[in-house]
Structure formats: structure tokens, C-alpha cells
Design a protein around this motif. Sequence first.
Motif, short mmCIF file in Angstrom:
data_model
loop_
_atom_site.label_atom_id
_atom_site.label_comp_id
_atom_site.label_asym_id
_atom_site.label_seq_id
_atom_site.Cartn_x
_atom_site.Cartn_y
_atom_site.Cartn_z
N GLY A 113 -45.37 56.90 69.44
CA GLY A 113 -43.92 56.68 69.61
C GLY A 113 -43.37 55.81 68.80
N PHE A 114 -43.95 54.95 68.12
CA PHE A 114 -43.55 54.16 67.09
C PHE A 114 -42.42 54.58 66.25
CE2 PHE A 114 -47.58 51.90 67.81
CZ PHE A 114 -47.17 50.50 68.45
N ILE A 115 -41.37 53.76 66.09
CA ILE A 115 -40.52 54.48 64.84
C ILE A 115 -40.63 53.47 63.67
CG2 ILE A 115 -38.05 54.72 64.59
CD1 ILE A 115 -37.38 55.17 67.45
N ASN A 116 -41.01 54.15 62.57
CA ASN A 116 -40.85 53.31 61.20
C ASN A 116 -39.84 53.26 60.46
OD1 ASN A 116 -43.61 53.08 61.76
ND2 ASN A 116 -44.57 54.57 60.69
N ILE A 117 -39.34 52.20 60.20
CA ILE A 117 -37.91 52.24 59.30
C ILE A 117 -37.94 51.84 58.09
CG2 ILE A 117 -35.74 50.95 59.66
CD1 ILE A 117 -36.67 49.97 62.53
N PHE A 118 -37.45 52.69 57.02
CA PHE A 118 -37.40 52.31 55.53
C PHE A 118 -36.07 52.01 55.27
CE2 PHE A 118 -40.88 55.11 56.72
CZ PHE A 118 -41.89 54.67 55.73
N LEU A 119 -35.98 50.89 54.57
CA LEU A 119 -34.48 50.46 54.15
C LEU A 119 -34.09 50.98 52.86
CD1 LEU A 119 -34.79 46.61 55.28
CD2 LEU A 119 -33.90 48.52 56.50
N LYS A 120 -32.80 51.13 52.65
CA LYS A 120 -32.22 51.34 51.36
C LYS A 120 -32.42 50.32 50.21
CE LYS A 120 -28.78 54.65 53.06
NZ LYS A 120 -27.27 55.21 53.14
N GLU A 121 -32.75 50.84 49.01
CA GLU A 121 -32.88 49.82 47.92
C GLU A 121 -31.76 49.05 47.87
OE1 GLU A 121 -33.50 50.30 43.22
OE2 GLU A 121 -35.01 51.54 44.51
N GLU A 122 -30.50 49.70 47.67
CA GLU A 122 -29.29 49.10 47.30
C GLU A 122 -29.27 47.90 48.58
OE1 GLU A 122 -24.63 50.40 46.80
OE2 GLU A 122 -25.88 51.72 46.84
N TYR A 123 -29.37 48.32 49.69
CA TYR A 123 -29.20 47.39 50.75
C TYR A 123 -29.79 46.11 50.64
CZ TYR A 123 -29.46 45.22 55.47
OH TYR A 123 -29.69 44.45 56.54
N LEU A 124 -31.38 46.07 50.19
CA LEU A 124 -32.24 45.06 49.95
C LEU A 124 -31.67 44.42 48.89
CD1 LEU A 124 -35.69 46.79 50.56
CD2 LEU A 124 -34.67 44.66 51.87
N GLY A 125 -31.29 45.17 47.75
CA GLY A 125 -30.75 44.35 46.35
C GLY A 125 -29.56 43.59 46.85
N ASP A 126 -28.76 43.88 47.66
CA ASP A 126 -27.33 43.16 48.18
C ASP A 126 -27.88 41.87 48.95
OD1 ASP A 126 -24.52 42.86 48.15
OD2 ASP A 126 -24.88 43.29 50.40
N ARG A 127 -28.85 42.03 49.49
CA ARG A 127 -29.41 40.91 50.34
C ARG A 127 -29.99 39.77 49.43
NH1 ARG A 127 -29.15 41.45 55.83
NH2 ARG A 127 -30.26 39.41 56.12
N VAL A 128 -30.61 40.06 48.63
CA VAL A 128 -31.45 39.31 47.35
C VAL A 128 -30.33 38.44 46.86
CG1 VAL A 128 -32.55 39.26 45.20
CG2 VAL A 128 -33.36 40.59 47.21
N ARG A 129 -29.27 39.23 46.48
CA ARG A 129 -28.00 38.43 45.64
C ARG A 129 -27.43 37.15 46.45
NH1 ARG A 129 -27.44 43.41 43.46
NH2 ARG A 129 -26.05 44.23 45.21
N LYS A 130 -27.53 37.76 47.81
CA LYS A 130 -26.87 36.66 48.84
C LYS A 130 -27.78 35.54 49.30
CE LYS A 130 -23.82 40.38 50.99
NZ LYS A 130 -23.54 41.02 52.25
N ILE A 131 -28.90 35.61 48.83
CA ILE A 131 -29.74 34.38 49.18
C ILE A 131 -29.25 33.10 48.35
CG2 ILE A 131 -31.96 33.41 48.82
CD1 ILE A 131 -33.41 36.07 49.41
N SER A 132 -29.02 32.15 49.35
CA SER A 132 -28.74 30.77 48.92
C SER A 132 -27.30 30.80 48.60
CB SER A 132 -29.48 30.36 47.44
OG SER A 132 -29.09 30.93 46.29
#
Length: 570
Positions: free
Chosen positions: A83-102
Motif C-alpha cells: 500500500g505504499f504510494i510512490n510519487i514521481f515529480l514533473k521535470e518542469e516543477y523540479l527545474g522551477d525549484r532549482v532556479r529559485k534556490i538562493s
Amino acid sequence: MILIEKELGAIFEETIKNIYGEQEIKPIDIEAASNEKFGDFQTNFAMVNAKVLRSNPRAIAENVVNNLVDNNVIEKIEVAGPGFINIFLKEEYLGDRVRKISTEKYDLSFLDTHGDVIIDYSSPNIAKRMHIGHLRSTIIGDSIKRIYRYLGYKVVADNHIGDWGTQFGKLIIGYRNWLDREAYKANPIEELERVYVEFSKNSEENTELEDQAREELRKLHEGDEENYSLWQEFIKVSLDEYNKVYGRLGVDFDTYYGESFYHDMMPAVVEELLDKNIAKEDDGANVVFFEEKDKLHPCIVQKKDGAFLYATSDIATVKFRKENYDVNQIIYVTDERQQDHFRQFFKITDMLGWEVKKNHVWFGIMRFAEGIFSSRKGNVIRLEHLLDEGKKKALEVVEEKNPTLSAEEKANISEVVGIGAIKYADLSQNRQSPVIFEWDKILSFEGNTAPYLQYSYARIQSILRKGAENSKVLKEDSKIILEESAERSLVLYMSLFPKMVMKAAESFRPNLVTDYLFELSRRFNTFYNSCPILNQEDEILYSRLLIADRTAKVLKEGLDLLGIGTVDRM
């Protein structure tokens, strides 16, 4: 920037509310996946809530997967195992977070950051030089301070110096009888240590010296002008010396409230303990007795001669802080030998009804393989000497790797790298484990060390410089493309930084930061070796430049939480 775990939690909460209505459920816990084949994140929500929802965990998980609300975060989710739920994130979402770092701060408003976090650490004794036995309290306390400030807490760093006690009567006698003025001018603390030893030698033959020292101490306590002036001088020359070491370590304090600061408050503390029937007179002394279930020895708060003890001073410290700060919590950083002492006076302040959150953050003692440090055995290594050795070893490496640098730049790099190696060697340990001092180990530049992390940072700066030299300057708005697994692995791991800092704060363990940074550097080097940067088409080149730059920023920020600097060249 909202933490990924919070964003995912909100999506699941909305989904579950749509399916199950307002039914009360256990909190949704979302954690990074332990294995990348199981996705980016996982939740065991279905298994935890199977009884509450009266259904099979796997059926609950499938219901959630089939009814997930629309969002811009999750690419897909799938059910695994029971019953574990595995979650895969969207590439665009991850990219947007990288840009926001710092460039965008993390939203940590859910933390209870009200009031003041007071951290009590380092605490050397006046008129004694700092040695490596002081290292752990100083740098662990400083790292905890930095971690809490990063999370948005208002922190008060207090150096509770040992500036009151019987040694000052002896120092005054020694100062007047055996002081070498020239030696004192050249190195005040070293000379004060010498005259203190001289007093000890002479008092063995002349027992009257002990009585004279007690008399001088009494005069000091009563405000004798000459003794008080000498005492202030001892404190000044000591702090001047300590601050040189603190400066090299990158450590500073907001207050230096030593034992003397609380001396006049202690009679009222004892009186309150007696009035509330917490302390009782026993053979002329005032003593706090504990219940059998507390498993604590009785605590003397005032001796029969009227003298106060460390416990009395520490109780007065809590009283002062309670009355003069809006206390969130008080954190004490000392070695393991003081655990019973802290349990005693913590319990007494609770018995007084003072509702102040207190934490004793204890650490294992640093020692040689053959035993603990001892001034009598002559095996104490001065902290300044340790720092000099670290700088010397780092300079040898710099001379070998980068001989064309200027002497000034070599000196700066070797100071940052040498001291960083020393601090990291300590902070990367589980703080509760004893540390065996070994020169080679504490000054190691290979493996899981600060120089390895600093070199990763410097390597990224070199890549950015080379890019700029070829007119490929970092673009902040570059699209992040995650074609290779090493790219995604690195980008995803960067996003875990704030959650890791929170865990380090909760457990007072700077080694969680070192573990994270070492893994981040390992992932960067895998990325660097498998994903060429400067010889790629522009779209890939600028994406990877931005990933590298953000890795450097997280490394720098993480090393700063340890009080360790970075350099652009090594």
C-alpha cells in the motif's frame, strides 16, 4: 518557496478529502524515496490509516491514485507493495525549484519560531588558554546557532565564561608575588597560568598561602577596589586572547554572561527554594532532595560556609533568562560528564514552576587513545596550535596543487581549508560518540572531509569561469532539462536541503548536515563525470551550468551552517 513535502501534503489532503469527506485521519507523512526506482517521494498514508478508514491499505492507495486532484507537481503516482504510494515529480516543477534556490527563501512559517533560542556554549575558564578540549562545545554550539538562525529563529549566543571562583584568590596572590612583567606583556594568559602553577607549588610548603588566597577572594567578593581591578584585568586579557581563536574559527557571541554576572542573584534563589520548601537545611548546608523515582543525588545549593555552587549559579541563570527574554528554549552544549548536573538543576527549575524549555546537548569527550587530556600529564594541545597545524598542512597541499597563486591567496586558502578540515572532522561525528584525537585523521583532506566539499565548490567556480571566458555566462532563466539520471538525482537531492536542516535542528546533530553535503558532492561529481557541460549545445549547456551553480550555492550554504568557509580556487 514552499517545501516539496508541504506541497505534496496539500495535494494528498485535498484528494483524500474529496474521497473520504471530513473523516478524521492520521497525518500524511511524505518522505523522500529511499531508492530512486520507487519514485522521488513516498507515503505510507494508506497503511497508517487502514483501520481508521476500515479498508484494505492497497485498496485505499489505489483509490487515492485513481482520484488524484489536478496539479502541476506530480507526473505520476503508483501503488507499491502492501500500500505504499510512490510519487514521481514533473521535470518542469523540479527545474522551477532549482532556479529559485538562493533567490527565493523557503517558507518555514509552520515552525514555532516565537521568542528567543538561547544557546549556552564554549565557556572557557578565565586565565587559562583554550585547548582542544574546548573545540567540541565551541563548534557544535556555533553550528546549532547557525542552523537555528537559518530556520528563522531569533538566537542569543551566550558564552557562560568561568570568571568566578577560588582560583581568583590564588591568581591575585600569584600575580603579586611571582609575575614576570615582560612575559605578562608578551603573553598574559600563559604567564597567568605559570603564576597559578607557582602558587600551587609554593602552597604545598607554605600552607598559609591558601588562607591568604581565601582572604583575597573574600575581599574580591566584597568589592575591594584593587582586587576587583585585577579581576577585571584577568578577564580582559583572557577574552582578548579567546577572541583571536574565535575569530579564526568564525565563532562569535551575543553575550558573555559569566558566573560572576549571576552571583548577586544567588541568595534570592536559595531563599525562594527554602520558602517553597524545595530546599532544606541539612547539617548547616541548604540541600534539595529529590524523589526516589527521579534517581538523582541530593543537590547542595549553598554550603555550610555560605558559598554557592554551580547548580545555584545555573538555577539563577534560568531565572534571569526567564525574566529578561521571551524564551523559546535554552540549549546547553557541554560534554557528557555533566549530564547528572543538568538533570539536577533542570529538575529543580521545574519544581520551582518555571515553565522554560531546556535541552542539554551533550557530546562525547575528545581524548587521546591512551586517555583524556590532562594539564598535569602535559598532553593538552593548545587550540591555537591545532589551527596553525591545520593551516600548515593545507598550505603544503596548495603549494603542490596551485604553486602559481600569490602568497596572499595561498595564505587565505590554507587558513580556510585547514580550519575547515579540523571543524568538519569533529562535526561529521555523531556528537554523542567519543572522539579519539589523531593528527592524521583530524587533518585529513581525503574522503568525507571539508576539503573534498570545498574542492567540489571550487571546481564548480572553475567551470563557471571557463564558461564565461567562452562567452557562455550563466543564465538565471535557463530551462532545466533532465535527460540523464545523474541530472535528476542531483536536482532532486538539492530540494531536500531544508528538510535536512530541520532534522538537524530537531536532534541538535550537525553531522546530518555533513552527511547531506557529502552525498550532494558525491552526486555532483557523478553528474560532472557523466554529463559534459561546456562542450554541449546551448540548451543543454545552460541547463547544466545552472544545475552546477545551484549545487555550489547549496554547498556554500550548507558549509556555512557548519561555520566552514569556501574558496573559489584550491
